[in-house]
Design a protein around this motif. Sequence first.
Motif, PDB file in Angstrom:
ATOM      1  N   GLU A 176       0.848  -1.109  -0.054  1.00 41.17           N
ATOM      2  CA  GLU A 176      -0.077   0.118   0.057  1.00 41.17           C
ATOM      3  C   GLU A 176       0.782   1.260  -0.012  1.00 41.17           C
ATOM      4  OE1 GLU A 176      -3.455   2.011   2.547  1.00 41.17           O
ATOM      5  OE2 GLU A 176      -2.812   0.258   3.328  1.00 41.17           O
ATOM      6  N   HIS A 177       2.009   1.206   0.686  1.00 43.37           N
ATOM      7  CA  HIS A 177       2.728   2.123   0.904  1.00 43.37           C
ATOM      8  C   HIS A 177       3.559   2.628  -0.534  1.00 43.37           C
ATOM      9  CE1 HIS A 177       6.103   5.075   2.346  1.00 43.37           C
ATOM     10  NE2 HIS A 177       6.823   4.210   1.584  1.00 43.37           N
ATOM     11  N   LEU A 178       3.955   1.448  -1.074  1.00 45.86           N
ATOM     12  CA  LEU A 178       4.781   1.717  -2.554  1.00 45.86           C
ATOM     13  C   LEU A 178       3.667   2.140  -3.484  1.00 45.86           C
ATOM     14  CD1 LEU A 178       6.503  -1.578  -2.719  1.00 45.86           C
ATOM     15  CD2 LEU A 178       7.510   0.715  -2.250  1.00 45.86           C
ATOM     16  N   VAL A 179       2.390   1.742  -3.529  1.00 38.99           N
ATOM     17  CA  VAL A 179       1.406   2.395  -4.439  1.00 38.99           C
ATOM     18  C   VAL A 179       1.224   3.741  -4.345  1.00 38.99           C
ATOM     19  CG1 VAL A 179      -0.924   2.291  -4.898  1.00 38.99           C
ATOM     20  CG2 VAL A 179       0.237   0.050  -4.878  1.00 38.99           C
ATOM     21  N   GLU A 180       1.195   4.250  -2.798  1.00 42.77           N
ATOM     22  CA  GLU A 180       0.945   5.605  -2.527  1.00 42.77           C
ATOM     23  C   GLU A 180       2.148   6.360  -3.122  1.00 42.77           C
ATOM     24  OE1 GLU A 180       0.433   5.821   1.693  1.00 42.77           O
ATOM     25  OE2 GLU A 180      -1.434   5.123   1.656  1.00 42.77           O
ATOM     26  N   GLN A 181       3.400   5.945  -3.060  1.00 44.68           N
ATOM     27  CA  GLN A 181       4.546   6.647  -3.324  1.00 44.68           C
ATOM     28  C   GLN A 181       4.838   6.604  -4.978  1.00 44.68           C
ATOM     29  OE1 GLN A 181       6.351   8.646  -1.090  1.00 44.68           O
ATOM     30  NE2 GLN A 181       4.562   7.911   0.278  1.00 44.68           N
ATOM     31  N   SER A 182       4.138   5.621  -5.584  1.00 43.50           N
ATOM     32  CA  SER A 182       4.487   5.361  -6.912  1.00 43.50           C
ATOM     33  C   SER A 182       3.887   6.562  -7.873  1.00 43.50           C
ATOM     34  CB  SER A 182       3.809   4.041  -7.397  1.00 43.50           C
ATOM     35  OG  SER A 182       4.753   2.990  -6.633  1.00 43.50           O
ATOM     36  N   ASP A 183       4.425   6.747  -9.068  1.00 47.27           N
ATOM     37  CA  ASP A 183       3.915   7.498 -10.184  1.00 47.27           C
ATOM     38  C   ASP A 183       3.340   6.587 -11.174  1.00 47.27           C
ATOM     39  OD1 ASP A 183       3.478   9.158 -12.284  1.00 47.27           O
ATOM     40  OD2 ASP A 183       5.628   9.825 -12.616  1.00 47.27           O
ATOM     41  N   ASP A 184       2.029   7.085 -11.637  1.00 44.61           N
ATOM     42  CA  ASP A 184       1.103   6.287 -12.277  1.00 44.61           C
ATOM     43  C   ASP A 184       1.753   6.344 -13.631  1.00 44.61           C
ATOM     44  OD1 ASP A 184      -0.971   4.429 -12.513  1.00 44.61           O
ATOM     45  OD2 ASP A 184      -2.182   5.889 -13.561  1.00 44.61           O
ATOM     46  N   GLY A 185       2.627   7.254 -13.986  1.00 42.67           N
ATOM     47  CA  GLY A 185       3.164   7.294 -15.458  1.00 42.67           C
ATOM     48  C   GLY A 185       4.363   6.226 -15.504  1.00 42.67           C
ATOM     49  N   ASP A 186       5.006   5.637 -14.257  1.00 43.17           N
ATOM     50  CA  ASP A 186       5.807   4.644 -14.489  1.00 43.17           C
ATOM     51  C   ASP A 186       5.072   3.421 -15.225  1.00 43.17           C
ATOM     52  OD1 ASP A 186       8.025   3.220 -14.468  1.00 43.17           O
ATOM     53  OD2 ASP A 186       8.003   2.982 -12.055  1.00 43.17           O
ATOM     54  N   ARG A 187       5.474   2.958 -16.517  1.00 41.99           N
ATOM     55  CA  ARG A 187       4.674   2.008 -16.998  1.00 41.99           C
ATOM     56  C   ARG A 187       5.558   1.154 -17.654  1.00 41.99           C
ATOM     57  NH1 ARG A 187      -0.901   2.130 -17.388  1.00 41.99           N
ATOM     58  NH2 ARG A 187      -1.742   4.020 -16.575  1.00 41.99           N
ATOM     59  N   TYR A 188       5.052  -0.063 -18.024  1.00 43.23           N
ATOM     60  CA  TYR A 188       5.723  -0.861 -18.901  1.00 43.23           C
ATOM     61  C   TYR A 188       6.116  -0.369 -20.307  1.00 43.23           C
ATOM     62  CZ  TYR A 188       6.759  -5.195 -21.670  1.00 43.23           C
ATOM     63  OH  TYR A 188       7.447  -6.141 -22.308  1.00 43.23           O
ATOM     64  N   ALA A 189       7.530  -0.550 -20.796  1.00 42.75           N
ATOM     65  CA  ALA A 189       7.798  -0.313 -22.136  1.00 42.75           C
ATOM     66  C   ALA A 189       8.556  -1.374 -22.722  1.00 42.75           C
ATOM     67  CB  ALA A 189       8.466   1.054 -22.029  1.00 42.75           C
ATOM     68  N   ASP A 190       8.684  -1.463 -24.034  1.00 44.29           N
ATOM     69  CA  ASP A 190       9.255  -2.412 -24.770  1.00 44.29           C
ATOM     70  C   ASP A 190       9.698  -1.798 -26.190  1.00 44.29           C
ATOM     71  OD1 ASP A 190       6.710  -2.485 -25.753  1.00 44.29           O
ATOM     72  OD2 ASP A 190       6.352  -4.607 -25.513  1.00 44.29           O
TER      73      ASP A 190
END
Length: 383
Positions: free
Chosen positions: A219-233
């Motif tokens: 839960e803490h990691l989700v709160e601290q995460s940037d939703d723009g940090d997404r998978y890329a290939d």
Amino acid sequence: MQVRDFQVNDFLRDSWQKKPLMIRNMWTSWSNPLEPDELAGLACEDGVEARLVMQTSGTLAVEHGPFVETRFDKLGHEPWTLLVNAVDHHVPEVSALLNSFRFIPNWRIDDVMVSYAVDQGGVGPHFDQYDVFLIQGLGRRRWQVGAPCDDATELLPHDDLRLLAQFEPTQEWVLEPGDVLYVPPGLAHNGIAVGDDCMTYSIGFRAPSRNELIAGWAEHLVEQSDDGDRYADPALALQDNPGEITAEALDGLHAMLTEKLLDRRAFAHWFGQYNSAPKDPDIDWTPEVPVAAADLREMVPARSSLIRNPASRFAFVRESAQSVMLFVDGHCFACAGKTALFAERLCALDHITIASSDLRSQGTTTLIAALTNLGSVTIADEG
């Protein structure tokens, strides 16, 4: 109170989380730190968690506080028990009992629950998920210990109590004032008052479950995460079958997850705040007038102490030989040099003398002011 010849290393090696241990007359001179009337008064206060367990026709019924004072005059002749949680947060003399058990790390200590029972009063056979020291404060209590239990152990249906469906005692002791019984986690036990005016102090220890840690950390990691940090290939290659989730894709997805989960320093930072968070976040200990660090030299008497709030939780994580992260009541303070040494002293003792050198350190005065403004410490004149 001074502890008698109690061998801590022997206890940790032979008994801690292994088997129960009866300690007779743990202190050279025992003095009950709380009177029954004082405990009843606490149970009537808002913000204090209290329960009344009454035996009626062989069954146990539970009432939750706060209670009105006249409730204790109407309990009749059936056995009953009053349980009050976190009494150490409100009564310094009860909090002082913890000093005899500092051989267990502070971060593991939960609180001191105090019970008062009349003859034959108790809460029934049960087991706890944590270690507990049961201190007999007043009167006498018979303690019975049985077999180890786990989540598969059958319980009786009850809304408020975790009562064992079957209990066969294998050991039994009658505790007198000043005696202590250690019970490891998961062991069935049952306490029954022998005579009236039976008071027991239960020191419980925190034992976070794997699920708690996973849920809280995630839960803490989700709160601290940037939703723009997404998978890329960007190096995507043509696949033979578009329906396949390739090993390369799974490696990338798994790395996105584990990179954060396995950050040990971030976990230590989170856990220190999580573990030190106040037991009751609604209680406000902050002073009416905030203290400024710049004013401390003039405010603090020549001989003064810093006294920890009994309800506050202090712990630290060492970052290097010269620095620590201090955790107090859910807050984190980065401390280095002399301030780190000061923070370590404050974690080890309930009160410390403020030296003149402490007040010459900007980092230390800033820390003292911050902790004072949180209500986690108070400054007392030793003179």
